[in-house]
Design a protein around this motif. Structure first.
Motif, PDB file in Angstrom:
ATOM      1  N   TRP A 209       0.825  -1.212   0.000  1.00  0.00           N
ATOM      2  CA  TRP A 209       0.000   0.000   0.000  1.00  0.00           C
ATOM      3  C   TRP A 209       0.859   1.262   0.000  1.00  0.00           C
ATOM      4  CZ3 TRP A 209      -4.422   1.830  -1.271  1.00  0.00           C
ATOM      5  CH2 TRP A 209      -4.902   3.027  -0.733  1.00  0.00           C
ATOM      6  N   LEU A 210       1.865   1.308   0.847  1.00  0.00           N
ATOM      7  CA  LEU A 210       2.708   2.499   0.933  1.00  0.00           C
ATOM      8  C   LEU A 210       3.492   2.721  -0.361  1.00  0.00           C
ATOM      9  CD1 LEU A 210       4.009   2.224   4.601  1.00  0.00           C
ATOM     10  CD2 LEU A 210       2.266   3.778   3.709  1.00  0.00           C
ATOM     11  N   THR A 211       3.902   1.635  -0.995  1.00  0.00           N
ATOM     12  CA  THR A 211       4.589   1.756  -2.288  1.00  0.00           C
ATOM     13  C   THR A 211       3.656   2.359  -3.332  1.00  0.00           C
ATOM     14  OG1 THR A 211       6.017  -0.133  -1.784  1.00  0.00           O
ATOM     15  CG2 THR A 211       5.798   0.491  -4.095  1.00  0.00           C
ATOM     16  N   ALA A 212       2.397   1.918  -3.319  1.00  0.00           N
ATOM     17  CA  ALA A 212       1.420   2.453  -4.265  1.00  0.00           C
ATOM     18  C   ALA A 212       1.129   3.920  -4.008  1.00  0.00           C
ATOM     19  CB  ALA A 212       0.126   1.636  -4.186  1.00  0.00           C
ATOM     20  N   MET A 213       1.212   4.341  -2.751  1.00  0.00           N
ATOM     21  CA  MET A 213       0.914   5.724  -2.388  1.00  0.00           C
ATOM     22  C   MET A 213       2.099   6.672  -2.567  1.00  0.00           C
ATOM     23  SD  MET A 213      -2.256   5.981  -1.574  1.00  0.00           S
ATOM     24  CE  MET A 213      -2.500   4.803  -2.936  1.00  0.00           C
ATOM     25  N   ALA A 214       3.298   6.140  -2.734  1.00  0.00           N
ATOM     26  CA  ALA A 214       4.501   6.980  -2.791  1.00  0.00           C
ATOM     27  C   ALA A 214       4.451   8.060  -3.878  1.00  0.00           C
ATOM     28  CB  ALA A 214       5.740   6.105  -2.966  1.00  0.00           C
ATOM     29  N   PRO A 215       3.866   7.799  -5.066  1.00  0.00           N
ATOM     30  CA  PRO A 215       3.799   8.852  -6.089  1.00  0.00           C
ATOM     31  C   PRO A 215       2.989  10.079  -5.674  1.00  0.00           C
ATOM     32  CG  PRO A 215       3.514   6.703  -7.103  1.00  0.00           C
ATOM     33  CD  PRO A 215       3.441   6.492  -5.619  1.00  0.00           C
ATOM     34  N   TYR A 216       2.326  10.017  -4.528  1.00  0.00           N
ATOM     35  CA  TYR A 216       1.676  11.199  -3.954  1.00  0.00           C
ATOM     36  C   TYR A 216       2.634  12.383  -3.924  1.00  0.00           C
ATOM     37  CZ  TYR A 216       0.458  14.141   0.120  1.00  0.00           C
ATOM     38  OH  TYR A 216       0.229  15.190   0.972  1.00  0.00           O
ATOM     39  N   ALA A 217       3.915  12.098  -3.686  1.00  0.00           N
ATOM     40  CA  ALA A 217       4.915  13.168  -3.625  1.00  0.00           C
ATOM     41  C   ALA A 217       5.017  13.916  -4.949  1.00  0.00           C
ATOM     42  CB  ALA A 217       6.278  12.594  -3.230  1.00  0.00           C
ATOM     43  N   ASN A 218       4.826  13.214  -6.065  1.00  0.00           N
ATOM     44  CA  ASN A 218       4.855  13.889  -7.365  1.00  0.00           C
ATOM     45  C   ASN A 218       3.712  14.878  -7.502  1.00  0.00           C
ATOM     46  OD1 ASN A 218       7.148  12.539  -8.408  1.00  0.00           O
ATOM     47  ND2 ASN A 218       5.914  10.769  -8.951  1.00  0.00           N
ATOM     48  N   GLY A 219       2.550  14.501  -6.993  1.00  0.00           N
ATOM     49  CA  GLY A 219       1.417  15.412  -7.034  1.00  0.00           C
ATOM     50  C   GLY A 219       1.659  16.660  -6.212  1.00  0.00           C
ATOM     51  N   VAL A 220       2.252  16.491  -5.032  1.00  0.00           N
ATOM     52  CA  VAL A 220       2.584  17.637  -4.198  1.00  0.00           C
ATOM     53  C   VAL A 220       3.571  18.556  -4.912  1.00  0.00           C
ATOM     54  CG1 VAL A 220       3.667  18.364  -2.040  1.00  0.00           C
ATOM     55  CG2 VAL A 220       2.111  16.407  -2.055  1.00  0.00           C
ATOM     56  N   ALA A 221       4.567  17.959  -5.564  1.00  0.00           N
ATOM     57  CA  ALA A 221       5.547  18.759  -6.301  1.00  0.00           C
ATOM     58  C   ALA A 221       4.870  19.572  -7.402  1.00  0.00           C
ATOM     59  CB  ALA A 221       6.620  17.850  -6.895  1.00  0.00           C
ATOM     60  N   THR A 222       3.938  18.956  -8.115  1.00  0.00           N
ATOM     61  CA  THR A 222       3.209  19.672  -9.164  1.00  0.00           C
ATOM     62  C   THR A 222       2.421  20.836  -8.581  1.00  0.00           C
ATOM     63  OG1 THR A 222       3.025  17.702 -10.546  1.00  0.00           O
ATOM     64  CG2 THR A 222       1.424  19.448 -10.935  1.00  0.00           C
ATOM     65  N   HIS A 223       1.747  20.614  -7.468  1.00  0.00           N
ATOM     66  CA  HIS A 223       0.993  21.681  -6.825  1.00  0.00           C
ATOM     67  C   HIS A 223       1.901  22.852  -6.436  1.00  0.00           C
ATOM     68  CE1 HIS A 223      -2.319  18.649  -5.416  1.00  0.00           C
ATOM     69  NE2 HIS A 223      -2.382  18.916  -6.710  1.00  0.00           N
ATOM     70  N   LEU A 224       3.050  22.535  -5.838  1.00  0.00           N
ATOM     71  CA  LEU A 224       3.958  23.584  -5.386  1.00  0.00           C
ATOM     72  C   LEU A 224       4.560  24.346  -6.564  1.00  0.00           C
ATOM     73  CD1 LEU A 224       5.748  21.695  -2.484  1.00  0.00           C
ATOM     74  CD2 LEU A 224       3.971  23.429  -2.279  1.00  0.00           C
ATOM     75  N   GLU A 225       4.847  23.645  -7.640  1.00  0.00           N
ATOM     76  CA  GLU A 225       5.459  24.290  -8.808  1.00  0.00           C
ATOM     77  C   GLU A 225       4.463  25.161  -9.566  1.00  0.00           C
ATOM     78  OE1 GLU A 225       7.024  20.949 -10.925  1.00  0.00           O
ATOM     79  OE2 GLU A 225       8.863  20.848  -9.707  1.00  0.00           O
ATOM     80  N   THR A 226       3.192  24.750  -9.599  1.00  0.00           N
ATOM     81  CA  THR A 226       2.182  25.502 -10.361  1.00  0.00           C
ATOM     82  C   THR A 226       1.412  26.490  -9.497  1.00  0.00           C
ATOM     83  OG1 THR A 226       0.451  23.833  -9.976  1.00  0.00           O
ATOM     84  CG2 THR A 226       1.877  23.541 -11.912  1.00  0.00           C
ATOM     85  N   GLY A 227       1.379  26.250  -8.195  1.00  0.00           N
ATOM     86  CA  GLY A 227       0.577  27.085  -7.315  1.00  0.00           C
ATOM     87  C   GLY A 227      -0.894  26.699  -7.305  1.00  0.00           C
ATOM     88  N   ASP A 228      -1.273  25.690  -8.080  1.00  0.00           N
ATOM     89  CA  ASP A 228      -2.653  25.220  -8.138  1.00  0.00           C
ATOM     90  C   ASP A 228      -2.745  23.911  -7.358  1.00  0.00           C
ATOM     91  OD1 ASP A 228      -5.171  24.287  -8.700  1.00  0.00           O
ATOM     92  OD2 ASP A 228      -5.051  24.612 -10.870  1.00  0.00           O
ATOM     93  N   TYR A 229      -3.325  23.983  -6.163  1.00  0.00           N
ATOM     94  CA  TYR A 229      -3.374  22.826  -5.275  1.00  0.00           C
ATOM     95  C   TYR A 229      -4.540  21.886  -5.586  1.00  0.00           C
ATOM     96  CZ  TYR A 229      -0.028  25.369  -2.313  1.00  0.00           C
ATOM     97  OH  TYR A 229       1.068  26.036  -1.834  1.00  0.00           O
ATOM     98  N   THR A 230      -5.253  22.162  -6.675  1.00  0.00           N
ATOM     99  CA  THR A 230      -6.377  21.297  -7.048  1.00  0.00           C
ATOM    100  C   THR A 230      -6.048  20.379  -8.216  1.00  0.00           C
ATOM    101  OG1 THR A 230      -7.348  22.862  -8.641  1.00  0.00           O
ATOM    102  CG2 THR A 230      -7.976  23.113  -6.320  1.00  0.00           C
ATOM    103  N   LEU A 231      -4.912  20.582  -8.853  1.00  0.00           N
ATOM    104  CA  LEU A 231      -4.563  19.798 -10.041  1.00  0.00           C
ATOM    105  C   LEU A 231      -4.461  18.304  -9.719  1.00  0.00           C
ATOM    106  CD1 LEU A 231      -1.811  21.933 -11.834  1.00  0.00           C
ATOM    107  CD2 LEU A 231      -4.130  21.463 -12.637  1.00  0.00           C
ATOM    108  N   GLY A 232      -5.174  17.489 -10.474  1.00  0.00           N
ATOM    109  CA  GLY A 232      -5.062  16.042 -10.339  1.00  0.00           C
ATOM    110  C   GLY A 232      -5.634  15.477  -9.061  1.00  0.00           C
ATOM    111  N   VAL A 233      -6.356  16.275  -8.285  1.00  0.00           N
ATOM    112  CA  VAL A 233      -6.880  15.793  -7.004  1.00  0.00           C
ATOM    113  C   VAL A 233      -8.081  14.893  -7.242  1.00  0.00           C
ATOM    114  CG1 VAL A 233      -8.035  16.487  -4.873  1.00  0.00           C
ATOM    115  CG2 VAL A 233      -6.034  17.751  -5.681  1.00  0.00           C
TER     116      VAL A 233
END
Length: 290
Positions: A209-233
């Motif tokens: 489960w934790l391995t499957a959830m690890a790409p969550y970090a990529n989503g956070v990076a996208t949010h921080l880089e774009t400033g849009d915290y709703t992308l891909g949610v």
């Protein structure tokens, strides 16, 4: 036969310092070692290391000096009387970013170049290319370029910038994420304690489960880089806060304290109350910044 140009000094022979010194010895380097408790050097001496009687003697033996001591205060105490002029000092003693910057300035005032290191490994991983061990380095880019090959012997290298504090910051950031994971794993095992589920079998589920959830970090990076915290949610904050109630009620039913989860949940609730229910959890980061 050893190449006389491959000389290195290691100060500090705890488990990590010993492992690093041994890796350089195995790679054919001429290694000089020093340790406050001299008996710790005896095994390395039997393997070909030169044991220095004093810190000054050890520093004088090599242009490249690697320091691996207990803490930052030990580094200053050990090096205080040593002549560092013209030396390349690599400090892999665990420290904070601020202390690393202070140590860099302290070393440079004494006429040496400085590189700070954050070791992402435990001693048994050192010297094994297959272990995945690596070290973050930051500080003098010239020093890193000059000794890149030598530094890569104990573990892979990752240079993260001229700011001497960057290696320590990367180190602590990853360790902090690991600590949070440990907290979640501990809570999960507490919930399952006393049930029919075998711990080993549940561990396999956790890892999957934790391995499957690890790409969550990529989503956070996208949010921080774009400033849009709703992308891909897909599961927004409003849904997750609602779901937290189930997590808390389950913990109560199982007789498990929720103290490992409650602080993060409280931040989620604060972000939701501020009107960000359509976001993911990235906004929690903004609440943490002082």
């Amino acid at each position: 036969m050893r190449d006389d140009g491959k000389r290195i000094t290691v100060l500090g022979l705890g488990a990590m310092g010993t492992a690093m010194a041994r890796a350089w010895l195995d790679a054919g380097y001429e290694v000089t070692v020093w340790n406050r408790t001299a008996s710790r050097a005896e095994p390395l001496a039997a393997e070909g290391a030169t044991v220095a009687a004093t810190v000054g003697e050890a520093v004088a033996a090599s242009d490249l000096v690697v320091v691996c001591l207990l803490d930052d205060a030990s580094v200053e105490k050990v090096l205080d009387g040593a002549d560092l002029r013209g030396k390349d000092l690599v400090n892999v003693t665990t420290s904070t970013p601020g202390r690393a910057r202070e140590r860099a300035a302290w070393v440079e005032r004494r006429g040496a170049r400085y590189l700070d290191g954050g070791i992402m490994a435990v001693p048994p991983m050192i010297g094994s290319a297959e272990s995945g061990a690596y070290v973050f380095y930051s500080g003098s880019s010239e020093l890193f370029a000059a000794h890149r090959d030598a530094l890569a012997v104990p573990a892979a290298t990752r240079y993260v910038g001229v700011d001497p504090g960057s290696a320590a910051l990367h180190d602590v950031a990853l360790l902090s994420a690991m600590t949070g994971m440990f907290a979640g794993v501990s809570h999960a095992f507490a919930l399952m304690r006393g049930t029919e589920a075998a711990p080993r079998e549940f561990a396999a589920l956790l890892i999957e489960w934790l391995t499957a959830m690890a790409p969550y970090a990529n989503g956070v990076a996208t949010h921080l880089e774009t400033g849009d915290y709703t992308l891909g949610v897909t599961s927004n904050l409003a849904m997750m806060v609602e779901g937290n109630g189930t997590l808390l009620r389950t913990a109560e039913e199982q007789g498990v304290s929720a103290e490992l989860l409650s602080p993060f949940m409280a931040l989620m609730e604060r972000r939701l109350a501020a009107g960000h229910g359509d976001e993911g959890t990235t906004g929690v980061i903004d609440l943490l910044l002082r």
